[in-house]
Design a protein around this motif. Structure first.
Motif, PDB file in Angstrom:
ATOM      1  N   THR A 683       0.943  -1.039   0.117  1.00 33.36           N
ATOM      2  CA  THR A 683       0.196   0.095  -0.254  1.00 33.36           C
ATOM      3  C   THR A 683       0.683   1.753  -0.151  1.00 33.36           C
ATOM      4  N   ALA A 684       2.279   1.250   0.740  1.00 35.08           N
ATOM      5  CA  ALA A 684       2.594   2.556   0.626  1.00 35.08           C
ATOM      6  C   ALA A 684       3.658   2.516  -0.192  1.00 35.08           C
ATOM      7  N   ALA A 685       3.897   1.807  -0.905  1.00 33.67           N
ATOM      8  CA  ALA A 685       4.450   1.622  -2.450  1.00 33.67           C
ATOM      9  C   ALA A 685       3.637   2.369  -3.608  1.00 33.67           C
ATOM     10  N   HIS A 686       2.510   1.588  -3.562  1.00 25.87           N
ATOM     11  CA  HIS A 686       1.697   2.375  -4.427  1.00 25.87           C
ATOM     12  C   HIS A 686       1.342   3.243  -4.217  1.00 25.87           C
ATOM     13  N   ILE A 687       0.765   4.331  -3.112  1.00 31.03           N
ATOM     14  CA  ILE A 687       0.655   5.599  -2.774  1.00 31.03           C
ATOM     15  C   ILE A 687       2.254   6.128  -3.294  1.00 31.03           C
ATOM     16  N   ALA A 688       2.807   5.656  -3.339  1.00 29.42           N
ATOM     17  CA  ALA A 688       4.858   6.674  -2.738  1.00 29.42           C
ATOM     18  C   ALA A 688       3.943   6.783  -4.726  1.00 29.42           C
ATOM     19  N   ARG A 693       6.486   9.971  -6.285  1.00 28.16           N
ATOM     20  CA  ARG A 693       7.602  10.110  -5.952  1.00 28.16           C
ATOM     21  C   ARG A 693       8.186   8.391  -5.738  1.00 28.16           C
ATOM     22  N   LEU A 694       9.419   8.081  -6.755  1.00 26.88           N
ATOM     23  CA  LEU A 694       9.307   7.170  -7.264  1.00 26.88           C
ATOM     24  C   LEU A 694      10.635   6.280  -6.911  1.00 26.88           C
ATOM     25  N   GLY A 695      11.578   7.104  -6.096  1.00 25.78           N
ATOM     26  CA  GLY A 695      12.811   6.092  -5.636  1.00 25.78           C
ATOM     27  C   GLY A 695      11.711   5.981  -4.336  1.00 25.78           C
ATOM     28  N   ARG A 696      11.324   6.458  -3.855  1.00 25.69           N
ATOM     29  CA  ARG A 696      10.760   6.311  -2.217  1.00 25.69           C
ATOM     30  C   ARG A 696       9.704   4.262  -3.079  1.00 25.69           C
ATOM     31  N   ALA A 697       8.891   4.996  -3.999  1.00 22.98           N
ATOM     32  CA  ALA A 697       8.180   3.729  -4.218  1.00 22.98           C
ATOM     33  C   ALA A 697       9.454   3.091  -4.794  1.00 22.98           C
ATOM     34  N   ARG A 698      10.490   2.756  -5.531  1.00 27.01           N
ATOM     35  CA  ARG A 698      11.185   1.847  -5.733  1.00 27.01           C
ATOM     36  C   ARG A 698      11.441   0.689  -4.240  1.00 27.01           C
ATOM     37  N   ALA A 699      11.353   1.699  -4.183  1.00 22.90           N
ATOM     38  CA  ALA A 699      12.533   1.030  -3.116  1.00 22.90           C
ATOM     39  C   ALA A 699      11.355  -0.096  -2.061  1.00 22.90           C
ATOM     40  N   ILE A 727       4.795   2.570 -11.446  1.00 28.80           N
ATOM     41  CA  ILE A 727       6.294   3.122 -11.110  1.00 28.80           C
ATOM     42  C   ILE A 727       6.880   3.570 -12.674  1.00 28.80           C
ATOM     43  N   LEU A 728       6.668   3.125 -13.304  1.00 27.92           N
ATOM     44  CA  LEU A 728       7.572   2.886 -14.608  1.00 27.92           C
ATOM     45  C   LEU A 728       7.083   3.370 -15.656  1.00 27.92           C
ATOM     46  N   GLY A 729       6.087   3.638 -15.734  1.00 24.12           N
ATOM     47  CA  GLY A 729       5.165   4.202 -16.005  1.00 24.12           C
ATOM     48  C   GLY A 729       5.342   5.911 -15.960  1.00 24.12           C
ATOM     49  N   ASN A 730       5.429   6.388 -15.025  1.00 23.47           N
ATOM     50  CA  ASN A 730       5.788   7.662 -14.683  1.00 23.47           C
ATOM     51  C   ASN A 730       7.384   8.218 -14.540  1.00 23.47           C
ATOM     52  N   GLU A 731       7.903   6.578 -14.738  1.00 22.88           N
ATOM     53  CA  GLU A 731       9.729   7.358 -15.486  1.00 22.88           C
ATOM     54  C   GLU A 731       9.209   7.280 -17.192  1.00 22.88           C
ATOM     55  N   GLY A 732       8.350   7.806 -17.216  1.00 29.37           N
ATOM     56  CA  GLY A 732       8.983   7.121 -19.230  1.00 29.37           C
ATOM     57  C   GLY A 732       8.966   6.057 -19.920  1.00 29.37           C
TER      58      GLY A 732
END
Length: 972
Positions: A683-688, A693-699, A727-732
């Motif tokens: 849940t925390a990863a999905h919110i990030a 906040r992609l670095g935090r999301a990946r971690a 995450i990948l989509g928001n990173e382009g």
């Protein structure tokens, strides 16, 4: 007198008569009269002069006893006692209020009748501040009736003379939103659409120049409807000019306020002059009730926002409560105090902060933010002690007036006596006020210090005890408990009265009262039974017990909702005892169940799905705090990750993020089961990821995947590829995101929600690839259409509504990608309308930007500006910054020539990150960048872009809306 005009000689006598007429029926203290008649300083003989004025006025009234009955003298001061119907301004006010509320065929006639009662400027020639203020208030009502009347004449008769009159008024008051909205509607009704659009532009410019604000959202919706050629309801805007729309935001007045007329007026006068007024007094002294009356009166002239803080246990959430009262979201990406200050600056609002004493330290910076907004912003607070903030005016609420003698006449003349008698008659219709009853009531009032809550608790027992016995019981029960100074004694009187009332409850009622204290906000009977209906109480008997508690005045009822006043809740909570953990656990389970139902209702777009979420939010906060305090991370995690997509759509995303982050950062996380740890980490990863906040999301996603690996077959693991795709989509990285999205279908093809979300996600990504030119266009769009068809079929089969609306929008965007922008507008606009109906603010921002781009491609510049402006308004209110990158690109494309400086700064925002791959519509900036280089030069464009890249959301919104204002005149 008797139909004959009687002149009143002398400005002082006229001033006194005006003051008493304004405050007719209530005693006006001599000190108040002196302050009103001599605002620059009272003369030494003021008291004698006032008596002389009174004597002269009585002589004009015919003299004798009859004149004394009209102009009365009492311990509290002088009062003019005349029927409302004999006062011309009161007749006008009542007719005006009735006419403006009337809808349908009778509205025009009532408005004409109300305006006919206006006979000229009130209090003409009386140059005293109080008279001038009252005259201005009445004139404002008259002006509003005139505007409504002209608008009604256009609506009913298509009266072109009325249109011309509205034009003249608008030229005199160009920043009056009520007039501007009426003129826009009038032009539309007589077929002058272009004039209506120009009227909107003049209003917008005047508001920007005079007040530095944008038009009310209701006016902007009318403007957008004009662009589309759609009729809209003629509802006047709420801000500054129309109070009726604000009334629902205030708590209802459950009962008539007894007495307190002087106090209501004093507080109202203070808040007109002071930035911050704090009403202080003991718990149960009537602070909230008094301030609620002041608020209901103030709403006739300005926007009033009520913020109840009794249920806010943690001071960190005070600012968040104010934001939500404003209709704004809390977001990690902006300081809530800055957002509060900006909103107050644009609105000129009166904010009521009720029950501040337990969070006073956190209230102080909020008050500072509110009052920094400008001279129109005011704060009215209630607290048991001063807030000690700059500019605070402390006003201590007095006890109600007491019976001066133990006679029926004196008892009912006093405020305390009247309150007791009225409340006693609610429980005993046969209650009679004879000499014996008067003696007992007078003694009760004296024993209870004239405190309203104490009097109501005592009156609730009037049907079960003879008054003499009631008085004796109170005397013996309270005598030893209320010694001390005046203030301390009042506090102890309330505590002792609650204790006395509590002692009269049955054991079952006492048990239930203690258990009900677990609710932080209001509750219904089902909630009470679910949380509190366990041994020794029978669940099916809870409703009867709640009704008994309402009769005893320890629980309040408003329609089908119940609540406890703060002093009673505190008293009851202290008596929960050994079952505290059990009660808190049941409460947490109930909160979780409500949130899960909200999630289901969101999927099915059940009407009013957001109402339970709004009602339970304080209880959710309280349940999580209690769970963390007792070390129950499992319950806290269950609540924090329940609710599905509703948090974001309702603007509570930052609050959920705060809960989740506190849980995953808690050292006790290791003690959770692998299943719960994996779910809360995901849940925390999905919110990030959603927040970009992609670095935090990946971690966090890596931690979640590791936790799921230790707990195979745990529900939720199937959604891991979905979050990875976000995450990948928001990173382009669209190609990698597509592969992650394809994995979703391999997880659990029987889960309809997963299938719908997976299909929509993959369709979005394939559309983005096609629009950005990274793949062959035709196959990508074909696959996107097929995926949307699959999502539609599954949604239809299972009755999902919210996702189906998004699919409808996606279909329109795919049509635009095929090159038919005009054909795409229809389904996109229809989807926007549905999103508004289901309160889906987050997708609404992205959808408005997509429509803006489609309209731009179709050559519909006016619609582009209107949709983009509304998109920025939605993002400002929800705090959703991940949509800004797409919206800034659209703004740059639109405003590069009209507002090059703002467009260059927005270019920096647009270049900061890739656009979110949602509802992707082409937006080429080549021509815009060339225009910026020509206007500013490449170096200056680059410098401004660097500045823009570091701007916070509020500043991005401000620059974007400035750019749009520059664009509008070119397309008017």
């Amino acid at each position: 007198m008797g139909g004959t005009t009687v002149p009143v000689a002398g400005s002082g006598r006229r001033g006194l008569l005006a003051l008493l007429a304004i405050r007719r029926g209530e005693p006006v203290a001599v000190e108040s009269i002196e302050e009103a008649l001599w605002p620059e300083g009272r003369p030494p003989s003021a008291v004698k002069v006032v008596r002389t004025y009174v004597s002269h006025l009585r002589a004009l009234l015919g003299g004798g006893e009859s004149a004394k009955q009209v102009l009365r003298t009492g311990p509290a001061g002088y009062a003019l006692v005349v029927p409302d119907e004999s006062v011309d301004v009161r007749r006008f006010e009542r007719a005006a209020a009735s006419a403006t509320r009337t809808q349908g065929p009778g509205r025009l006639a009532r408005l004409e009748g109300a305006l006919a009662l206006w006979t000229g400027t009130p209090f003409a020639g009386i140059r005293l501040p109080f008279a001038e203020a009252e005259s201005a208030r009445l004139a404002a009502i008259r002006d509003a009736v005139e505007v409504d009347l002209l608008a009604a004449r256009v609506e009913v008769r298509r009266d072109h003379a009325a249109v011309q009159a509205l034009e003249e008024i608008a030229s005199e008051r160009p920043a009056d939103e009520r007039v501007g909205a009426a003129l826009m509607d009038a032009y539309r009704r007589v077929g002058r659409r272009a004039d209506a659009l120009r009227a909107h532009e003049r209003l917008r410019a005047a508001l920007a120049d005079e007040l530095g604000v944008d038009p009310d959202p209701e006016i902007e919706r009318r403007y957008l409807a004009l662009l589309r050629g759609v009729a809209v309801a003629s509802t006047p805007p709420a801000r500054r000019s129309e109070a009726a729309a604000q009334a629902p935001s205030l708590p209802l007045e459950r009962t008539r306020l007894i007495g307190r007329e002087r106090e209501v007026r004093e507080v109202a006068e203070l808040i007109a002059r002071r930035d911050v007024v704090t009403v202080i007094g003991a718990g149960g002294a009537g602070k909230t009730r008094l301030v609620l009356r002041v608020a209901h009166e103030a709403v006739q002239a300005r926007e009033v926002v009520w913020v109840g803080l009794a249920g806010v246990a943690d001071g960190r959430h005070v600012a968040v409560e104010v934001l939500h009262a404003f209709g704004l979201a809390d977001t990690e990406e902006r300081d809530p105090l800055d957002a509060i200050a900006a909103h107050a600056r644009s609105r000129g609002v009166l904010v009521v902060l009720d029950n501040c004493e337990h969070v006073a330290e956190a209230v102080a910076p909020v008050v500072a933010a509110l009052t920094s907004g400008g001279p129109e912003s005011r704060v009215l607070a209630t607290s048991r002690a001063p807030l000690r903030v700059p500019g605070e005016q402390v006003w201590r609420i007095p006890a109600m007036t007491m019976p001066s003698a133990a006679t029926p006449e004196d008892v009912v003349r006093s405020e305390a006596g009247r309150l007791f008698v009225e409340r006693a008659r609610l429980v005993d219709a046969g209650f009679e006020m004879d000499d014996d009853a008067a003696a007992s009531v007078a003694a009760i009032c004296a024993r209870l210090d004239g405190l309203p809550l104490a009097l109501e608790l005592a009156a609730a027992r009037a049907s079960g005890l003879p008054l003499r016995s009631l008085s004796e019981a109170l005397t013996s029960s309270l005598g030893l408990l209320t010694a001390g100074g005046a203030t301390t004694s009042r506090h102890r009187t309330i505590e002792a009265t609650i204790a006395w009332s509590h002692a009269l409850l049955s054991p079952e009622e006492s048990t239930l009262l203690a258990r009900l204290s677990v609710f932080a906000a209001s509750f219904d009977l089902d909630a009470a039974a679910m949380v509190c209906g366990y041994e020794p109480l029978a669940r099916d008997g809870v409703a009867t017990l709640v009704a008994n508690l309402v009769d005893s005045c320890v629980v309040e009822r408003t329609e089908d909702r119940y609540r406890m006043l703060a002093p009673v809740r505190q008293f009851a909570s202290e008596r929960v005892g050994a079952e505290r953990d059990l009660l808190d656990g049941r409460h947490a389970a109930w909160v979780y169940g409500v949130l899960e139902q909200v999630s289901d209702d969101w999927w099915y777009a059940v009407e009013g799905w957001a109402i339970p979420l709004d009602r339970v939010i304080l209880d959710a906060q309280a349940a999580i705090e209690r769970a963390l305090d007792r070390g129950d991370l499992s319950s806290a995690a269950d609540i924090a990750q329940s609710g599905g997509s509703s948090w974001g759509d309702r603007g509570y995303g930052a609050r959920q993020r705060d809960w989740v982050n506190r849980i995953i950062d808690d050292p006790r996380l290791a003690e959770l089961s692998a299943e719960r740890a994996a779910q809360i980490l995901h849940t925390a990863a999905h919110i990030a990821a959603i927040d970009c906040r992609l670095g935090r999301a990946r971690a966090l996603l890596a931690r979640a995947e590791a936790a799921f690996a230790q707990a195979p077959h745990v529900p939720g693991a199937a959604w891991l590829p979905f979050t990875r795709g976000v995450i990948l989509g928001n990173e382009g990285r669209l190609a990698d995101a597509v592969e992650a999205a394809r994995e979703v279908f391999e997880q659990d093809p029987e889960d309809p929600q997963l299938v719908v979300f997976g299909a929509v996600q993959l369709a979005e990504l394939r559309l983005a690839q096609a629009v950005r030119g990274s793949v062959e266009v035709a196959p990508a769009l074909a696959e996107a259409s097929a995926l949307l068809a699959r999502a539609r079929a599954v949604s239809t089969a299972h009755g999902f509504v919210s996702p189906l609306v998004y699919v409808d929008f996606m279909d329109g965007v795919v049509v635009a990608a095929h090159g038919d922008a005009e054909a795409a507008l229809g389904p996109c606009l229809a989807a926007l309308a549905r999103w508004r109906e289901i309160s889906a603010d987050f997708p609404l921002a992205a959808g408005l930007n997509a429509v803006a781009r489609v309209a731009l491609i179709a050559g519909r510049a006016e619609m582009t500006v209107a949709c983009l402006d509304e998109a920025w308004a939605v993002m400002a209110s929800t705090g959703w910054s991940s949509a800004t990158r797409a919206a800034t690109r659209t703004a740059v494309a639109l405003a590069a020539e009209a507002a090059p400086v703002e467009a260059a700064m927005l270019l920096g925002v647009a270049r900061e990150r890739e656009e979110e791959p949602a509802l992707t519509v082409a937006c080429d900036l080549t021509a815009a960048c060339s225009a910026l280089d020509r206007a500013l030069g490449p170096e200056e464009t680059a410098r401004l872009a660097d500045v823009g890249a570091s701007l916070p959301l509020d500043m991005v919104v401000a620059h974007a809306r400035t750019a749009l204002r520059a664009v509008r005149p070119r397309h008017a």
